[in-house]
Design a protein around this motif. Structure first.
Motif, PDB file in Angstrom:
ATOM      1  N   ASP A 184      14.791 -53.020 106.329  1.00 28.42           N
ATOM      2  CA  ASP A 184      14.787 -54.070 105.306  1.00 28.42           C
ATOM      3  C   ASP A 184      16.183 -54.599 105.019  1.00 28.42           C
ATOM      4  N   LEU A 185      17.182 -53.733 105.136  1.00 30.91           N
ATOM      5  CA  LEU A 185      18.551 -54.125 104.838  1.00 30.91           C
ATOM      6  C   LEU A 185      19.488 -53.676 105.951  1.00 30.91           C
TER       7      LEU A 185
ATOM      8  N   LEU B 230      19.728 -59.034 104.142  1.00 29.27           N
ATOM      9  CA  LEU B 230      18.282 -58.806 104.182  1.00 29.27           C
ATOM     10  C   LEU B 230      17.791 -59.108 105.588  1.00 29.27           C
ATOM     11  N   THR B 231      17.130 -58.156 106.227  1.00 30.15           N
ATOM     12  CA  THR B 231      16.700 -58.364 107.609  1.00 30.15           C
ATOM     13  C   THR B 231      15.633 -59.456 107.691  1.00 30.15           C
TER      14      THR B 231
ATOM     15  N   SER C 262      11.937 -58.116 107.208  1.00 33.20           N
ATOM     16  CA  SER C 262      11.772 -57.082 106.186  1.00 33.20           C
ATOM     17  C   SER C 262      10.318 -56.971 105.750  1.00 33.20           C
ATOM     18  N   LYS C 263       9.831 -55.737 105.687  1.00 34.54           N
ATOM     19  CA  LYS C 263       8.458 -55.479 105.225  1.00 34.54           C
ATOM     20  C   LYS C 263       8.415 -55.170 103.725  1.00 34.54           C
ATOM     21  N   ASN C 264       9.579 -54.887 103.153  1.00 30.04           N
ATOM     22  CA  ASN C 264       9.668 -54.522 101.734  1.00 30.04           C
ATOM     23  C   ASN C 264      10.722 -55.398 101.055  1.00 30.04           C
ATOM     24  N   LYS C 265      10.543 -56.701 101.169  1.00 25.65           N
ATOM     25  CA  LYS C 265      11.552 -57.653 100.729  1.00 25.65           C
ATOM     26  C   LYS C 265      11.878 -57.506  99.246  1.00 25.65           C
TER      27      LYS C 265
ATOM     28  N   VAL D 223      12.356 -48.606 100.543  1.00 25.90           N
ATOM     29  CA  VAL D 223      13.197 -49.629 101.144  1.00 25.90           C
ATOM     30  C   VAL D 223      13.953 -48.932 102.266  1.00 25.90           C
TER      31      VAL D 223
ATOM     32  N   ALA E 233      13.946 -54.506  98.688  1.00 26.41           N
ATOM     33  CA  ALA E 233      15.255 -54.691  99.293  1.00 26.41           C
ATOM     34  C   ALA E 233      16.164 -55.522  98.387  1.00 26.41           C
TER      35      ALA E 233
ATOM     36  N   GLN F 292      11.271 -51.695 111.051  1.00 22.80           N
ATOM     37  CA  GLN F 292      10.992 -51.191 109.706  1.00 22.80           C
ATOM     38  C   GLN F 292      12.181 -51.407 108.772  1.00 22.80           C
TER      39      GLN F 292
END
Length: 360
Positions: free
Chosen positions: A97-98, A282-283, A286-289, A47, A292, A95
């Protein structure tokens, strides 16, 4: 508190590392009451965090999360405005996520700039009261800090203190200390007065404080406490967690400063003491929700909340988390009730008032 060797601050100009974490063992939690993910992963996961919070305690919580879940936390640290602009510039290619930052107005600005997305989690809703989350779930509170009146124990009696407004009275002429108007903490404090009392009264307050300055604003919050100890002034406007940092400093002189000052929560009979918030968003891209959300859940769970409070001296947002003895010693207080977004909405007017009244 110690400096963890697991993570080192990464400057905003650095390329975000997205290396894979080592595999964790397949192990289930023995604490059924905790709804956060307490099992280790069987595959390499990450993350990625963009943070304007530059605290060792946060780094240690990231380490604790990795040890518990097997998910590696990659961190980029910079100022909030820089990170917001970076997220806007990176867009879908980011990249991150947060996004972590301090101040409700900054969180509202991040939401306004369309770099966040709503977070849905029953665990988070259970951990964090509704008044400490965005109404549309674009950010979640992770800690709060009160902006209080700090006073010289040997020269001021607590019963002489009452409200922020009282500091404009003649009895405090030449005795009030504060940092400059460029401080976001002061801007948000004045913004809260604009929201609660109107622009006219907010301007009168700023003008009255300037009239009672012991000196021109100088330094950070800890410097105001040191000026009290040096006899430059008798009272100061400060965030509580700085008192905690002084009291637990490795420098004996800072510990002496903390011992010489008291903490007073103003406006308990009116609007309450001003409190600002640190939060997590949370962006949007996000690629890794999933990971995150797990980290948000972890950071708002009791264990992490108590660690942050005990090591950074902020107030936990999770009502089940116990406060350290030092924070308890300051007593309970009533918090200002307002929408944190309004701190951002009134920021420009607050700066205008500071300039107009000569608060440099």
């Amino acid at each position: 508190m110690y400096i963890t060797k697991w993570f080192k601050p990464v400057m905003a100009s650095a390329i975000l590392a997205v290396g894979l974490a080592g595999c964790g063992s397949n192990q289930n939690s023995s604490d059924s009451d905790k709804e956060t993910t307490k099992k280790t992963t069987t595959k390499n996961e990450v993350v990625n965090v963009y943070t304007a919070r530059h605290y060792e305690a946060d780094d240690e919580v990231y380490k604790m999360f990795t040890e518990e879940t097997g998910i590696k936390v990659n961190v980029v640290k910079a100022e909030a405005e820089e990170l917001i602009e970076r997220l806007k510039r990176e867009g879908e290619s980011t990249q991150a996520d947060l996004f972590l930052t301090v101040d409700g107005g900054v969180l509202a600005n991040a939401k306004k700039n369309d770099i966040l997305q709503p977070v849905t989690s029953e665990v988070i809703d259970k951990n964090v009261p509704e008044n400490l989350r965005d109404k549309e779930d674009f950010w979640v509170g992770m800690a709060t800090r009160a902006r209080v009146i700090v006073y010289a124990k040997d020269r001021v009696k607590p019963e002489e203190l009452s409200t922020y407004e009282n500091l404009t009275d003649d009895q405090w002429k030449g005795k009030v200390l504060a940092r400059s108007s460029t401080s976001l903490y002061n801007q948000s404090l004045l913004a809260s007065f604009i929201e609660l009392n109107g622009e006219e009264k907010a301007e009168q307050w700023a003008e009255g404080i300037v009239k009672n300055f012991a000196r021109q604003p100088d330094g950070g919050d800890r410097d105001q406490a040191k000026a009290i100890a040096a006899g430059t002034g008798d009272v100061a406007i400060m965030n509580t967690y700085y008192v905690g940092l002084l009291a637990n400093s490795e420098d004996p002189e800072e510990v002496k400063v903390a011992e010489s000052i008291g903490v007073f929560y103003p406006n308990q009979e009116t609007n309450g003491t001003h409190v600002n918030i640190s939060g997590i968003g949370l962006t949007k891209h996000s690629k890794n929700k999933e990971n995150a959300v797990k980290l948000i859940e972890y950071m708002t769970d009791v264990e992490a909340q108590e660690y942050l409070s005990a090591n950074n001296y902020e107030f936990p947002v999770n009502p089940k988390a116990k406060q350290p003895e030092l924070l308890q010693s300051w007593g309970e207080f009533k918090m200002q009730e307002l929408n944190f977004e309004t701190l951002g909405e009134h920021n420009a007017k607050a700066i205008e008032i500071f300039n107009k009244t000569g608060w440099k």
